[in-house]
Design a protein around this motif. Structure first.
Motif, PDB file in Angstrom:
ATOM      1  N   ALA B 164       0.266  68.560   4.552  1.00 14.21           N
ATOM      2  CA  ALA B 164       0.004  68.097   5.915  1.00 14.21           C
ATOM      3  C   ALA B 164       0.794  68.933   6.911  1.00 14.21           C
ATOM      4  CB  ALA B 164       0.369  66.623   6.043  1.00 14.21           C
ATOM      5  N   ILE B 165       2.072  69.163   6.624  1.00 13.44           N
ATOM      6  CA  ILE B 165       2.910  69.958   7.521  1.00 13.44           C
ATOM      7  C   ILE B 165       2.377  71.389   7.600  1.00 13.44           C
ATOM      8  CG2 ILE B 165       5.217  70.974   7.770  1.00 13.44           C
ATOM      9  CD1 ILE B 165       6.275  68.272   6.603  1.00 13.44           C
ATOM     10  N   LEU B 166       1.980  71.941   6.449  1.00 10.61           N
ATOM     11  CA  LEU B 166       1.430  73.300   6.426  1.00 10.61           C
ATOM     12  C   LEU B 166       0.187  73.399   7.299  1.00 10.61           C
ATOM     13  CD1 LEU B 166       1.771  74.424   2.699  1.00 10.61           C
ATOM     14  CD2 LEU B 166       2.923  75.365   4.708  1.00 10.61           C
ATOM     15  N   ILE B 167      -0.730  72.417   7.164  1.00  9.91           N
ATOM     16  CA  ILE B 167      -1.987  72.469   7.914  1.00  9.91           C
ATOM     17  C   ILE B 167      -1.727  72.365   9.409  1.00  9.91           C
ATOM     18  CG2 ILE B 167      -4.117  71.194   8.421  1.00  9.91           C
ATOM     19  CD1 ILE B 167      -4.253  70.528   5.431  1.00  9.91           C
ATOM     20  N   ILE B 168      -0.863  71.408   9.787  1.00 11.68           N
ATOM     21  CA  ILE B 168      -0.583  71.239  11.217  1.00 11.68           C
ATOM     22  C   ILE B 168       0.091  72.487  11.763  1.00 11.68           C
ATOM     23  CG2 ILE B 168       0.784  69.930  12.879  1.00 11.68           C
ATOM     24  CD1 ILE B 168       0.211  67.477  11.063  1.00 11.68           C
ATOM     25  N   GLY B 169       1.025  73.040  10.996  1.00 13.63           N
ATOM     26  CA  GLY B 169       1.719  74.256  11.414  1.00 13.63           C
ATOM     27  C   GLY B 169       0.733  75.390  11.620  1.00 13.63           C
ATOM     28  N   LEU B 170      -0.166  75.535  10.665  1.00 18.34           N
ATOM     29  CA  LEU B 170      -1.154  76.604  10.716  1.00 18.34           C
ATOM     30  C   LEU B 170      -2.078  76.423  11.916  1.00 18.34           C
ATOM     31  CD1 LEU B 170      -1.719  78.984   8.830  1.00 18.34           C
ATOM     32  CD2 LEU B 170      -3.562  77.640   7.852  1.00 18.34           C
ATOM     33  N   ALA B 171      -2.505  75.152  12.130  1.00 17.51           N
ATOM     34  CA  ALA B 171      -3.439  74.875  13.218  1.00 17.51           C
ATOM     35  C   ALA B 171      -2.806  75.198  14.565  1.00 17.51           C
ATOM     36  CB  ALA B 171      -3.895  73.420  13.173  1.00 17.51           C
ATOM     37  N   SER B 172      -1.517  74.906  14.727  1.00 16.72           N
ATOM     38  CA  SER B 172      -0.894  75.152  16.025  1.00 16.72           C
ATOM     39  C   SER B 172      -0.546  76.635  16.172  1.00 16.72           C
ATOM     40  CB  SER B 172       0.356  74.281  16.180  1.00 16.72           C
ATOM     41  OG  SER B 172       1.197  74.471  15.075  1.00 16.72           O
ATOM     42  N   PHE B 173      -0.386  77.329  15.037  1.00 20.07           N
ATOM     43  CA  PHE B 173      -0.007  78.734  15.079  1.00 20.07           C
ATOM     44  C   PHE B 173      -1.232  79.626  15.252  1.00 20.07           C
ATOM     45  CE2 PHE B 173       0.983  82.648  12.562  1.00 20.07           C
ATOM     46  CZ  PHE B 173       1.893  83.193  13.447  1.00 20.07           C
ATOM     47  N   ALA B 174      -2.391  79.146  14.770  1.00 17.80           N
ATOM     48  CA  ALA B 174      -3.599  79.975  14.763  1.00 17.80           C
ATOM     49  C   ALA B 174      -4.069  80.263  16.180  1.00 17.80           C
ATOM     50  CB  ALA B 174      -4.704  79.275  13.988  1.00 17.80           C
ATOM     51  N   PRO B 175      -4.558  81.488  16.462  1.00 11.04           N
ATOM     52  CA  PRO B 175      -5.103  81.800  17.787  1.00 11.04           C
ATOM     53  C   PRO B 175      -6.370  80.994  18.026  1.00 11.04           C
ATOM     54  CG  PRO B 175      -5.513  83.607  16.248  1.00 11.04           C
ATOM     55  CD  PRO B 175      -4.617  82.627  15.536  1.00 11.04           C
ATOM     56  N   GLU B 176      -6.614  80.647  19.304  1.00 15.57           N
ATOM     57  CA  GLU B 176      -7.726  79.749  19.642  1.00 15.57           C
ATOM     58  C   GLU B 176      -9.095  80.346  19.320  1.00 15.57           C
ATOM     59  OE1 GLU B 176      -8.671  76.620  21.318  1.00 15.57           O
ATOM     60  OE2 GLU B 176      -6.895  76.120  20.146  1.00 15.57           O
ATOM     61  N   ASP B 177      -9.406  81.484  19.962  1.00 15.46           N
ATOM     62  CA  ASP B 177     -10.771  82.001  19.855  1.00 15.46           C
ATOM     63  C   ASP B 177     -10.798  83.411  19.290  1.00 15.46           C
ATOM     64  OD1 ASP B 177     -12.329  79.850  20.760  1.00 15.46           O
ATOM     65  OD2 ASP B 177     -11.508  80.166  22.763  1.00 15.46           O
ATOM     66  N   LEU B 195      -6.440  74.253  -2.215  1.00 15.24           N
ATOM     67  CA  LEU B 195      -6.159  74.355  -3.651  1.00 15.24           C
ATOM     68  C   LEU B 195      -4.827  73.695  -3.978  1.00 15.24           C
ATOM     69  CD1 LEU B 195      -7.235  77.860  -4.974  1.00 15.24           C
ATOM     70  CD2 LEU B 195      -7.904  75.596  -5.796  1.00 15.24           C
ATOM     71  N   LEU B 196      -3.839  73.954  -3.122  1.00 16.87           N
ATOM     72  CA  LEU B 196      -2.517  73.368  -3.308  1.00 16.87           C
ATOM     73  C   LEU B 196      -2.617  71.839  -3.300  1.00 16.87           C
ATOM     74  CD1 LEU B 196       0.626  73.977  -3.328  1.00 16.87           C
ATOM     75  CD2 LEU B 196       0.527  73.551  -0.880  1.00 16.87           C
ATOM     76  N   CYS B 197      -3.432  71.315  -2.363  1.00 21.28           N
ATOM     77  CA  CYS B 197      -3.616  69.865  -2.272  1.00 21.28           C
ATOM     78  C   CYS B 197      -4.131  69.311  -3.599  1.00 21.28           C
ATOM     79  CB  CYS B 197      -4.638  69.512  -1.194  1.00 21.28           C
ATOM     80  SG  CYS B 197      -4.014  69.694   0.456  1.00 21.28           S
ATOM     81  N   ILE B 198      -5.165  69.993  -4.133  1.00 23.41           N
ATOM     82  CA  ILE B 198      -5.734  69.525  -5.395  1.00 23.41           C
ATOM     83  C   ILE B 198      -4.684  69.629  -6.502  1.00 23.41           C
ATOM     84  CG2 ILE B 198      -7.498  70.030  -7.133  1.00 23.41           C
ATOM     85  CD1 ILE B 198      -9.228  71.046  -4.762  1.00 23.41           C
ATOM     86  N   ALA B 199      -3.938  70.735  -6.466  1.00 22.14           N
ATOM     87  CA  ALA B 199      -2.972  70.970  -7.543  1.00 22.14           C
ATOM     88  C   ALA B 199      -1.844  69.943  -7.536  1.00 22.14           C
ATOM     89  CB  ALA B 199      -2.419  72.385  -7.439  1.00 22.14           C
TER      90      ALA B 199
END
Lengths: 368, 399
Positions: B164-177, B195-199
């Motif tokens: 969850a922390i990774l996804i939120i971090g990535l989403a806020s770090f990723a460029p918009e467009d 994959l990590l989530c499943i693992a």
């Protein structure tokens, strides 16, 4: 010290040891007294957790501060308990009687049917009336952004053509009394879904290029189409759907949620289909109202339906021509079957629009 | 349907008399489908006409029926939940849940924030839910208890927070467009996180079960949980194998049927064969999904119940669970068919049959005399809001 005449044999647990003690229970005027070897305690049963009558299972009564009496002779317990001043709740009576259960099933069915037919439409109208229009607009904007990303592209119609149609429709709507029209905005889009028009909450309406092409830019027909969509806006059908699906969803969860989530969503699908048909009828009535004010014959809608059916037929033929396989006869058969299903009562239960035939009849009657 | 277990712990002054030979304490379920049907239908009727306010009372009646008919060594369990306390908890959680749904409907951002908040308090709710459930359960007059700590709950839920922390971090770090080409690394990272989530799912499940099963207590006796993360990974591997096999098998059967239809129809050309295989694959896919639901769910439920409960206890007392996959599979199919045929009215009978099957496949092996058990006078009852939250947010992890 007076003790009632009919004591009951039971087991007593003191709450600190797992060992049970054989005791005699006395119940008088709602006060329980437990007497046994070195045991003598009492409490009013109103303060205890008293067992309810069931056919299976034992009777366990809990003292508020620990300590439990347990009895496996349930019939003796029930008689003794009633004689000693315990009154049974009507819910327990209902749960133990098949007659009451049958009545509950009937009453439940009636309640569910009334909720579906009257309760929910009325409630959603009330909730939506209390919701500010800004919520509609916000919802409409989110939806527009989502559909622009998935199934819509920018319109290929020229700016002049778009403005001509907007002006013509506005002119046709002008005779309607001021203040009776909802706020509206018309957008053009190219789509993957063929000729279509729809209204978003908040008054934004979308016409697909294919729709404009289908009616060859006839502003009278487009006024009829827009009149229907304005009906959805006027009655705030989008918002009502949101409220209705939320309520149907929670009803489904109460009835079937702990068994299966698939089953729990069935009421939403079936219930919404009916509301959606009702909404289409309301929107059609509004379209007739708009057309009459604009002195346009409602028959234009009939021609629109005929062109739409022709278009669907052409699409089907095109598909048939493209796949040159021996299975074509079967495909044509399937196609007619699908059309028939549209008008059959079974089709109605699952379809979101009234059958075309019914709608054409409605506009024909209105034109006379 | 929780059955707490007990094991000897060395509390001073608490001597349990060891037995010559270990005894088996059977678990028996005496509930009846037709009686639960009547309780259920009246509950649903009252729930609907009170617009849901009756919920805690309905729950107490249901729990008391199921607990009261669960006999451990011939003595029923008691459920002590007070509907009035539970009502307050339900109100609080109902408001929370309403805000949560409203937020998810309003905008994706508000929905995300609401999700983060719910995820953040989820372990605390899990802890108080367990505490409430255990403290309101008794056997032979002794109250059970749950000794898990708040820190322990957050530690157990750790694997949930990492992705969850990774996804939120990535989403806020990723460029918009950014153009899709420049975004390839983003897609790959997202896929990696998935994959990590499943693992880590088996690890998460093990963590949560360990948190629960290490902390059940009856008076001075507390359970320990001996299953390892490896056990959970092995089980997951087998479950995936079962899923793949059942999909392949059902796919093959439907392809064969379609093939048979195509050839028997006389049209032995490639076109009708093509149509037949498309038909076969389409149907095969849906039936495959259905088979996964029907086969995989009972398989995992049975295997997890057996693993988790058989590994709960210690040298003086332990649970043994021998739930048969075949019996559970058969019961599941039967329940599904009858529930669908009766438009849902069979559901209470199904619930009773399921409870009987799952409970009666468990027994307790004891080296000590259960009658010599002593309990603490009073246990912390936890918070009814946690219990209600368990119902709303699906955190009831019992059995």
């Amino acid at each position: 010290m007076d003790v009632p005449d009919t004591p009951l044999s039971a087991l007593y647990f003191d709450g600190t040891s797992a060992r049970g003690h054989a005791v005699q229970l006395h119940l008088r005027q709602g006060v329980l007294r437990v007497l046994g070897d070195g045991i003598d305690r009492s409490a009013p049963i109103a303060r205890m957790q008293w067992p309810e009558r069931t056919r299976h299972g034992m009777r366990i009564a809990h003292f508020p501060d620990g300590g439990t009496v347990q009895c496996s002779d349930v019939q003796a317990w029930d008689q003794w308990s009633l004689a000693g001043g315990h009154s049974e709740s009507w819910i327990v009576t209902a749960q133990q009687s098949w007659r009451w259960v049958g009545a509950s099933v009937l009453a439940l069915l009636m309640v569910l049917v009334s909720i579906q037919l009257w309760g929910l439409p009325a409630a959603s109208r009330y909730v939506v009336a209390a919701t500010p229009l800004t919520v509609d607009s916000a919802l409409g904007e989110t939806t527009l952004a989502a559909i622009d990303q998935t199934w819509m592209g920018p319109s290929k119609l020229s700016e002049e053509e778009q403005n001509r149609l907007r002006a013509a429709i506005a002119r046709n709507l002008a005779p309607l009394p001021a203040g009776t029209l909802p706020e509206w905005k018309l957008l053009f889009r190219q789509s993957h879904i063929g000729p279509n028009a729809f209204a978003l909450p908040g008054g934004t309406m979308i016409l697909t290029d294919e729709m404009v092409e289908l009616v060859q830019g006839d502003d009278k027909v487009l006024t009829a189409v827009i009149g229907h969509e304005l009906g959805h806006v006027q009655h705030r059908h989008g918002m009502r759907m949101v409220v209705q699906s939320a309520v149907l969803g929670s009803l489904g969860a109460v009835l079937f949620g702990d068994f299966s989530t698939v089953l729990a969503t069935m009421p939403i699908l079936l219930g919404q289909a009916q509301y959606s048909r009702d909404a289409e009828r309301e929107a059609d009535a509004y379209a007739v109202h708009v057309l009459k004010a604009a002195s346009i014959s409602p028959a234009v809608m009939v021609s629109m339906f005929e062109r739409l059916q022709q278009y669907q037929q052409d699409q089907a033929d095109k598909k048939k021509g493209a796949s040159d396989t021996p299975g074509t006869a079967a495909t044509r058969q399937e196609k007619t079957d699908a059309n028939e299903e549209e008008d059959s009562p079974l089709g109605m239960a699952f379809s979101s629009h009234p059958a075309d035939a019914e709608r054409i009849r409605f506009f024909k009657d209105a034109a006379q | 349907m929780n059955v707490a277990s007990m094991s000897q712990s060395d509390v001073p002054g608490m001597a349990h008399s060891p037995l010559q030979r270990p005894v088996q304490l059977p678990i028996e379920f005496t509930g009846s489908g037709s009686e639960y049907f009547r309780i259920w239908i009246v509950n649903i009727f009252l729930l609907i006409i009170t617009l849901g306010i009756y919920y805690p009372w309905a729950k107490v009646r249901r729990m008391r029926y199921f607990y009261g008919n669960t006999l451990v060594d011939g003595t029923p369990l008691g459920f002590h939940g007070n509907p009035r306390t539970m009502f307050k908890g339900s109100m609080l959680v109902g408001v929370l849940f309403g805000l949560y749904s409203a937020a998810s409907n309003a905008s994706p951002m508000a929905g995300l924030i609401a999700l983060v908040i719910v995820a953040g308090i989820w372990p605390a709710l899990l802890k108080s839910s367990m505490q409430f459930r255990m403290a309101n359960t008794s056997w032979r007059g002794l109250r059970l208890s749950f000794t898990g700590t708040l820190g322990g709950a957050y530690a157990a839920a750790m694997p949930l927070f990492i992705p969850a922390i990774l996804i939120i971090g990535l989403a806020s770090f990723a460029p918009e467009d950014a153009a899709p080409k420049e975004n390839m690394w983003l897609l790959w990272t997202m896929a990696g996180i998935m994959l990590l989530c499943i693992a880590i799912t088996p690890w998460l499940l093990w963590n949560l079960k360990r948190y629960q099963h290490n902390n059940y207590a009856l008076g001075s006796l507390q359970t320990t949980f001996k299953a390892t993360a490896l056990d959970f990974y092995k089980l997951s591997g087998k479950a995936i194998g079962v899923a793949v096999l059942s999909v392949l098998a059902s796919g093959a059967v439907f392809w064969l049927i379609a093939f048979g239809l195509a050839t028997s129809g006389g049209g032995n050309d490639s076109a009708s064969l093509g149509i037949a295989s498309v038909f076969g694959m389409g149907f095969g896919f849906f039936v495959g999904m259905a088979v996964v639901f029907v086969v995989l769910k009972p398989y995992t439920i049975a295997k997890i119940q057996n693993l988790v409960w058989t590994k709960t206890g210690n040298s003086s007392m332990r649970f043994i669970s021998k739930l048969s996959v075949r019996a559970l599979l058969w019961q599941t199919i039967k329940n599904w068919c009858l529930v669908v045929i009766t438009l849902g009215l069979y559901w209470p009978f199904a619930a009773v049959a399921m409870a009987r099957l799952r409970l009666e496949s468990v027994f307790i092996k004891s080296n000590i005399d259960p009658l010599a058990l002593f309990g603490a006078a009073r246990v912390n009852e936890g918070d009814a809001a946690g219990d209600a939250a368990g119902d709303f947010f699906g955190i009831d992890m019992g059995l």
